[in-house]
Design a protein around this motif. Structure first.
Motif: not given
Length: 764
Positions: A274-280, A337-339, A738-748
């Motif tokens: 989660n810390a990888l997105f700090n500052g965004q 990893d999407h980071t 890596f994103n334990i407990g998280g979810y991704e979404q696939i958008i058409s």
């Protein structure tokens, strides 16, 4: 395209349908009749209303005017059909009919719903089929088990696409150009050329490109998630040396590029991730339609195919031979990893596959007391695949920068092959003037082999460090025989009313999957018993058609999709469910209110539920202390499993419906105005069985088209809109390592509105 233009398109379409319909009533009664649709669902040309199968036919002209672009868009035109919400064509996704289908990344598995193009079964993994919808004559969707009439068996249904054949002694052509939002560019070209009096050549090509709607935050690029570029050509040569013999030689070549990749929907419980997105400026979340990947994501596919169909008249009988070869090469690169940093930036893979099929069948003459089709079929497919996952994940997991880049489980090479032999046939025997007996039988023999070779990736250390903990090489074989069939009754009250009832069994061959730590795991054949009853009616002097069906299908050893977390990086695997039941009802109607004014509707209720299935627990599922309830621990082990009995099948809406309206009117001066509207709605579903956080909410899509052209069809200029209400829909799936407990979404890409213009020119 500005918002005012979008609103104008919707408003104008509604006004045209409402205000001009009255004028059509005054036109001749003959013009107010519905056109009779003919199909070849039973391997002979006959009226749709005479076919004792739940089948929907979509004419090529309707596809062209709808401005739908891909074969997957059929789900918005036919009832009870969906396409995988979590797995695009580029990754092996497939159709579901009546809730049942296969969405598998494993290249050794065949599809539950068959796709047939010009008589050739599409069995290759990642085969684009008829992606571009170029020069299509008709699409037929057959629901329920199919095997007694088709060379390749399909346990849930078949989608049959027929492209136009060359026409003798005719010079004609078409050019269609479309330009829309997000730099959409679509071109289709067709030319029919006579070669003397006994031969003709038909050439068609397409180009289809559009930018995606989801930008990258980290990468300095103009790329977007959802980018598309597809192109292809097809040639068909027809030779009719005499009245008894017709030969059609076809060849095609397609290339496809897509940037289909999930984006983060929800951050989990890993503070380092989660810390990888700090500052965004914006952090990942359900309403954040941005990609934070620093690595590339794309898939390319190349297809070559050829076929030869020979039809020879033996008196009143017809002998048909279809010989076909197809060859697919697919390459993909994805940032897993999407980071914004390289944890696992290279989830790279490739598939090279080839297919050979041979079908021979004999068709009896139509109109006799006994009508039948009988045939033999051979199917051979071979696939070579490579996959490797590399990156700096050791440094991330250890929290220690500077550790060497690693390969997760090394380089995995998969070799799979399937060989199948079949004999099939179906006949109809007239018992009385109105009553017919239907009977069919099929024998299938399948043999499959799958092997995986694991090696180190040069320049990377291999993780896990313990070789025994890695994916293990294997080689395995499976084989199976099956006899399936169909029996039923057809009652023809008169030309305008027909009813039928059938009992059919279906079969899908065995496979080997690497699900569960890399050991070759056999997947048993899937079988189905299906009961169906229906009617087809034409009312009010051929102004209204009303067709309906009810059904129940019990799938035994259903080859179910399961999300596997045991391999470190989550992946879809296959296992057998004891029993799956799908049951429901379908209704289709079309009404010609007046000359040039037509309404259409279809609706489906489908209850697809596991009756007996023990599978994997979904991510974060609470563990029950009671064995056999929910997610529980198998006695005598540390393995968690879930009792899925009573759970709905993934990606299977309970309710769905389509509504359409089309109007055409002469304006004089050889001009014709036409407009159409289509609304497609489906109930909520889940992408992972039982997971309440994987819900795809109910949604509807509105599409419209307004055109002006010459009455002789020489040209047509139109304005079109897809998803006019800009309805966003997304498919959530859990992440893992890596994103334990998280979810991704696939958008058409279809979740974003597109408005554009089209110019079509025809000549002959």
């Amino acid at each position: 395209m500005h918002t005012s233009a979008r609103i104008g398109l919707l408003a104008t379409t509604g006004l045209v349908l409402a205000s001009l319909a009255t004028a059509a009533v005054a036109q001749s009664n003959e013009d107010a009749l519905l056109e009779e649709l003919v199909v070849t669902a039973q391997k002979r040309t006959e009226r749709l209303q005479d076919v004792p199968i739940a089948v929907t036919a979509v004419a090529g002209e309707r596809l062209e005017k709808s401005n739908f672009k891909e074969v997957t868009d059929l789900q918005y035109l036919a009832p009870n059909i969906t396409f995988s919400s979590t797995n695009p064509v580029s990754s092996g996704g497939g159709f579901q009919i009546r809730g049942v289908g296969t969405q598998a990344f494993d290249s050794s598995l065949e599809q539950t719903v068959g796709l047939v193009v010009d008589g050739v079964a599409i069995g290759l993994p990642r085969d684009p089929g008829a992606t571009g919808f170029a020069d299509v004559e008709r699409v037929e969707v057959l629901r329920g088990p199919q095997g007694t009439l088709f060379g390749k068996n399909a346990s849930a249904g078949v989608i049959q696409i027929l492209t136009r054949n060359p026409q003798l002694e005719e010079t004609s052509g078409q050019v269609s150009l479309s330009f829309g939002e997000r730099e959409e560019k679509v071109a289709r070209v067709v030319a029919n050329l006579p070669l003397g009096s006994t031969a003709a050549l038909r050439l068609s090509g397409y180009y289809d490109a559009q930018n995606g709607a989801i930008p990258y935050v980290i990468r300095a690029t103009d790329d977007h998630v959802g980018d598309r570029e597809n192109k292809g050509v097809r040639g068909k040569l027809l030779w009719r040396p005499n009245d008894d013999l017709t030969l059609v030689l076809a060849g095609e070549y397609q290339e496809g590029f897509s940037r289909d990749v999930p984006i983060i929907q929800m951050l989990g419980v890993n503070p380092a991730y989660n810390a990888l997105f700090n500052g965004q400026a914006r952090r990942p979340g359900p309403e954040t339609y941005l990609s934070f990947d620093d690595g590339d994501n794309h898939s390319t596919v190349r297809l070559r195919g050829t076929s030869l169909q020979a039809d020879y008249s033996l008196g009143d009988f017809t002998l048909t031979s279809i010989t076909a070869f197809r060859d697919v090469a697919r390459r993909n690169v994805s940032d897993l990893d999407h980071t914004p940093i390289d944890i696992m930036n290279h989830n790279d893979g490739s598939i090279d596959a080839r297919q050979f099929t041979q079908e021979v069948r004999l068709t009896s003459p139509s109109g006799g007391r006994l009508e039948y089709v009988a045939g033999l079929y051979y199917y051979n497919i071979h696939s070579d695949g490579v996959a490797q996952q590399t990156g700096g994940f050791l440094s991330f997991l250890a929290g220690a920068p500077g550790l060497p880049a690693a390969a997760f489980n090394g380089r995995q090479e998969q070799y799979s092959s399937t060989e199948s032999y079949a004999a099939f046939g179906q006949g109809t025997y007239t018992l009385t003037e109105r009553l017919k007996l239907i009977g069919g039988l099929r024998y299938t023999n399948d043999r499959s082999r799958n092997a995986v070779v694991v090696s180190d990736v040069p320049g990377f250390v291999t993780y896990p460090f313990d070789p025994a903990a890695r994916t293990q090489p294997y080689s395995a074989r499976v084989s199976a025989d099956n006899i399936s069939g169909r029996i039923g009754l057809q009652y023809q009250h008169d030309r305008n009313l027909m009813a039928y009832a059938t009992y059919a069994t279906g079969y899908k061959g065995p496979a080997i999957t690497s699900f569960g730590g890399g050991v070759g795991t056999p997947v048993r054949p899937e079988t189905v018993e299906s009961y169906e009853a229906g009617f087809k009616s034409t009312l009010f002097g051929n102004r209204l058609t009303l067709n309906g069906s009810i059904y129940r299908s019990d799938f035994k050893d259903f080859q179910a999709q399961t999300l596997d977390f045991t391999a470190g990086t989550p992946r879809l695997g296959m296992s057998n469910a004891g029993l799956l039941r799908t049951q429901g009802a379908e209704l289709e109607t079309e009404l010609r209110l007046a000359a040039g004014f037509k309404l259409g509707a279809s609706a489906a209720y489908n209850d697809a539920v596991y009756k007996d299935y023990t599978g994997a627990c979904y991510a974060g599922q609470p563990v029950s202390p009671v064995v056999g309830q929910g997610c529980y621990m198998l006695p005598g082990s540390t393995t968690l499993v879930a009792n899925m009995a009573g759970q709905r099948l993934a990606n299977a809406p309970k309710w769905s419906y389509n509504l359409s309206a089309a109007y055409e009117r002469s304006l004089g001066a050889d001009l014709v105005l036409d407009t159409s509207v289509n609304w497609s709605w489906r109930d909520e579903t889940q992408t992972i069985t039982g997971d309440p956080r994987s819900v795809v909410r109910a949604y509807g899509l509105l599409n419209a088209n307004i055109g002006l052209g010459r009455s002789d069809g020489a040209w047509r200029l139109s304005l079109y809109g897809r998803n006019l209400l800009d309805k966003m829909y997304a498919a959530p799936v859990p992440t893992g390592l890596f994103n334990i407990g998280g979810y991704e979404q696939i958008i058409s890409p279809g979740a974003f509105r597109t408005v554009g213009v089209n110019l079509t020119v025809n000549w002959r």
